[in-house]
Design an enzyme around this catalytic site. Structure first.
Site, PDB file in Angstrom:
ATOM      1  N   ASP A 117      44.187  -2.802 -10.759  1.00 47.14           N
ATOM      2  CA  ASP A 117      43.984  -1.090 -10.749  1.00 47.14           C
ATOM      3  C   ASP A 117      45.211  -0.657 -10.367  1.00 47.14           C
ATOM      4  OD1 ASP A 117      42.487   1.373 -10.674  1.00 47.14           O
ATOM      5  OD2 ASP A 117      42.141   1.303  -8.515  1.00 47.14           O
ATOM      6  N   TYR A 119      48.131   2.447  -9.250  1.00 47.26           N
ATOM      7  CA  TYR A 119      48.139   3.727  -8.258  1.00 47.26           C
ATOM      8  C   TYR A 119      49.194   4.690  -8.589  1.00 47.26           C
ATOM      9  CZ  TYR A 119      48.897   5.444  -3.218  1.00 47.26           C
ATOM     10  OH  TYR A 119      49.028   6.196  -1.999  1.00 47.26           O
ATOM     11  N   HIS A 124      48.406  12.211  -6.072  1.00 48.45           N
ATOM     12  CA  HIS A 124      47.591  11.345  -5.153  1.00 48.45           C
ATOM     13  C   HIS A 124      47.929  10.565  -4.002  1.00 48.45           C
ATOM     14  CE1 HIS A 124      43.971   8.615  -4.173  1.00 48.45           C
ATOM     15  NE2 HIS A 124      44.785   7.870  -4.321  1.00 48.45           N
ATOM     16  N   ARG A 133      49.181   9.101   7.058  1.00 47.13           N
ATOM     17  CA  ARG A 133      50.559   8.778   7.625  1.00 47.13           C
ATOM     18  C   ARG A 133      51.402  10.355   7.867  1.00 47.13           C
ATOM     19  NH1 ARG A 133      49.606   5.116   4.180  1.00 47.13           N
ATOM     20  NH2 ARG A 133      50.956   6.206   2.585  1.00 47.13           N
ATOM     21  N   GLU A 190      36.751   7.340  -7.024  1.00 49.80           N
ATOM     22  CA  GLU A 190      38.201   7.403  -7.616  1.00 49.80           C
ATOM     23  C   GLU A 190      37.989   7.818  -9.096  1.00 49.80           C
ATOM     24  OE1 GLU A 190      40.861   5.431  -4.507  1.00 49.80           O
ATOM     25  OE2 GLU A 190      40.766   4.533  -6.188  1.00 49.80           O
ATOM     26  N   GLU A 192      39.182   7.664 -12.655  1.00 43.57           N
ATOM     27  CA  GLU A 192      40.287   6.950 -13.247  1.00 43.57           C
ATOM     28  C   GLU A 192      40.118   6.725 -14.659  1.00 43.57           C
ATOM     29  OE1 GLU A 192      41.628   3.586 -11.311  1.00 43.57           O
ATOM     30  OE2 GLU A 192      40.971   4.301  -9.203  1.00 43.57           O
ATOM     31  N   ASP A 224      36.448   4.004  -9.605  1.00 44.15           N
ATOM     32  CA  ASP A 224      36.647   2.954  -8.704  1.00 44.15           C
ATOM     33  C   ASP A 224      36.225   3.298  -7.221  1.00 44.15           C
ATOM     34  OD1 ASP A 224      37.854   0.607  -7.796  1.00 44.15           O
ATOM     35  OD2 ASP A 224      39.752   1.898  -6.996  1.00 44.15           O
ATOM     36  N   ARG A 228      36.169   3.759   2.476  1.00 47.19           N
ATOM     37  CA  ARG A 228      37.478   4.096   3.051  1.00 47.19           C
ATOM     38  C   ARG A 228      37.611   3.454   4.649  1.00 47.19           C
ATOM     39  NH1 ARG A 228      40.578   5.340  -1.337  1.00 47.19           N
ATOM     40  NH2 ARG A 228      39.859   7.187  -2.332  1.00 47.19           N
ATOM     41  N   GLN A 231      38.261  -0.232   3.890  1.00 48.00           N
ATOM     42  CA  GLN A 231      39.389  -0.310   3.401  1.00 48.00           C
ATOM     43  C   GLN A 231      40.831  -0.241   4.445  1.00 48.00           C
ATOM     44  OE1 GLN A 231      40.449   2.517   0.241  1.00 48.00           O
ATOM     45  NE2 GLN A 231      42.590   1.871  -0.130  1.00 48.00           N
ATOM     46  N   LYS A 244      37.074  -2.326  -2.138  1.00 46.88           N
ATOM     47  CA  LYS A 244      36.988  -1.874  -3.474  1.00 46.88           C
ATOM     48  C   LYS A 244      36.063  -2.922  -4.267  1.00 46.88           C
ATOM     49  CE  LYS A 244      40.632   1.181  -3.502  1.00 46.88           C
ATOM     50  NZ  LYS A 244      40.600   2.450  -4.344  1.00 46.88           N
ATOM     51  N   THR A 248      32.761  -1.400  -9.483  1.00 46.98           N
ATOM     52  CA  THR A 248      33.555  -0.545 -10.133  1.00 46.98           C
ATOM     53  C   THR A 248      32.718  -0.141 -11.393  1.00 46.98           C
ATOM     54  OG1 THR A 248      35.741  -1.715  -9.431  1.00 46.98           O
ATOM     55  CG2 THR A 248      35.871  -0.165 -11.372  1.00 46.98           C
ATOM     56  N   THR A 335      43.671   6.784  -9.195  1.00 42.09           N
ATOM     57  CA  THR A 335      43.068   7.920  -8.932  1.00 42.09           C
ATOM     58  C   THR A 335      43.813   9.172  -9.849  1.00 42.09           C
ATOM     59  OG1 THR A 335      42.325   7.446  -6.742  1.00 42.09           O
ATOM     60  CG2 THR A 335      42.177   9.699  -7.557  1.00 42.09           C
ATOM     61  N   GLU A 349      40.657  13.108  -0.795  1.00 36.92           N
ATOM     62  CA  GLU A 349      41.532  14.526  -0.953  1.00 36.92           C
ATOM     63  C   GLU A 349      40.617  15.613  -0.895  1.00 36.92           C
ATOM     64  OE1 GLU A 349      44.614  13.212  -4.118  1.00 36.92           O
ATOM     65  OE2 GLU A 349      42.953  11.886  -4.396  1.00 36.92           O
TER      66      GLU A 349
END
Length: 401
Positions: A117, A119, A124, A133, A190, A192, A224, A228, A231, A244, A248, A335, A349
């Site tokens: 998978d 990114y 995203h 962050r 997610e 995808e 996916d 959270r 994770q 994860k 899926t 995503t 999000e």
């Protein structure tokens, strides 16, 4: 023209013809099929009926033998199906092999060999960085140099409609002194797009971006599912694992690459220029329009054309160290998120990390998924003559762990 009575606005006309695996009436036998309108053509039976040379590839109950056969055979099968459905001389022979889609049970279309998978949505990645962050750099320093990915768990890839059991694991909220164990409280989705590998490669060799269509059979939709909270605690310092690997979901219909010619567009500009092995000379961005429904309500419409890294670049990076491809490999886009608020591809999000609850019609609110919630992801793409083609759906309902 076809001897079938297809609506003009069908998403599953002769320009599409996606492949899947199905059974009928609880029978254990699984058969290869092609979706056309609201019908499924029993491809296993049709190939035998017409004594097609490729008929032996369609008897395994999965598509893997067909996937491994390569582009020449893929084109032969697709051309044959189009001929069968347009030439009146086949009508009486093939009508008995057409089954209403409402009467079939769809299954995972292929045995998944490996699952990777990526990114690859800049929007995203930016959103995730700002949520987790706020004081850090907007993107990781390597993000625009290579397609970042994690290696997932092939054994928990399931077909659309399979219930999603809420996972248990360790989690540690930021304000907690110690971790706790229990069911995930921040279960997410997610949206995808997945790419299914047909032709394998030899270990120690690279697959170039130019060879993408020689290895990849087609495209499906992917959810996916992501815990959270699990994770966040486990990803210090390594990447996703139990957050994860519990599940899926993929759509049952695999749209062949040949059906997506009218959807191909240039990808976004890339700066800095990628290393040579990641450069492409063909258009392999895809203008797919995704839609996410939560409990029947549309909550987002992510545009796939905004993905920064394209599928050929992902495949080239996946193999640049000499890692081999296997028939049935699945790699997903990561995503899909656009620049607008209503184009975000995850609840992370859409609720901005849980700080801005998503309001549904009727007054219900969600930050992450409750037990009983149903998520459905669909997509369409441009086809010839202004038509659109469909991918079906990937559907999942959360059940308690």
């Amino acid at each position: 023209m076809t001897w079938l009575d297809l609506p003009d606005d069908t998403l599953f006309g002769l320009e599409n013809l996606p492949y899947g695996v199905f059974s009928v009436g609880g029978a254990p036998e699984r058969r290869a099929g092609v979706r056309v309108g609201d019908l499924v053509l029993d491809l296993t039976a049709a190939a035998a009926e017409t004594a097609a040379a490729f008929a032996p590839l369609l008897t395994a109950g999965v598509l893997n033998p067909l996937l491994a056969a390569g582009p020449g055979v893929w084109r032969e099968v697709r051309d044959s199906v189009r001929e069968w459905l347009t030439e009146p001389r086949y009508a009486d022979r093939l009508r008995p092999h057409l089954v209403p889609v409402a009467e079939v049970t769809t299954h995972l279309a292929f045995d998944v060999a490996d699952y990777v998978d990526f990114y690859s949505s800049e929007h995203h990645a930016l959103n995730a960085g700002r949520i987790f962050r706020p004081d850090a750099a907007e993107l990781p320093p390597n993000w625009k140099h290579l397609p970042i990915a994690y290696h997932g768990r092939a054994g928990t890839v399931v077909v659309s409609g399979t219930p999603v059991v809420r996972p248990h694991g360790q989690r540690k909220p930021r304000n907690a002194d110690a971790p706790a164990f229990g069911p995930s409280r921040r279960l997410d989705i997610e949206a995808e797009v997945g790419f299914v590998v047909g032709v394998p490669s030899t270990a120690g060799t690279r697959v170039s971006t130019a060879d993408f269509a020689g290895h990849v059979f087609g495209v499906c939709l992917v959810n996916d599912w992501s815990a959270r909270d699990i994770q966040a605690w486990e990803s210090q310092p390594l990447g996703p694992f139990l957050g994860k690997s519990f599940g899926t979901s993929v759509s049952p219909w695999i749209v062949p690459l040949d059906a997506l010619e009218h959807a191909r567009v240039d990808g976004p500009p890339q700066d800095p220029e990628p290393f040579e092995y990641l450069r492409t000379s063909e258009k392999w961005g895809l203008d797919l329009a995704l839609e996410i429904r939560l409990n029947g309500h549309v909550v987002s419409r992510p545009p796939f054309a905004t993905q920064y890294w394209t599928a050929p670049q992902q495949l080239a990076h996946l193999t640049v160290n000499g890692a081999s491809l296997r028939t049935g490999d699945l790699f997903a886009s990561g995503t899909v998120t656009g620049p607008e608020r209503d184009q975000r591809g995850s609840l992370l999000e859409l609720s901005w990390g849980g700080r801005e609850p998503l309001e549904l019609p009727g007054g219900e609110k969600r930050t992450f998924l409750d037990d009983g919630d149903e998520v459905v992801i669909t997509a369409t793409a441009p086809g010839p003559a202004g038509r659109r083609i469909g991918f079906g759906e990937v559907r999942g309902t959360v059940v308690p762990g």
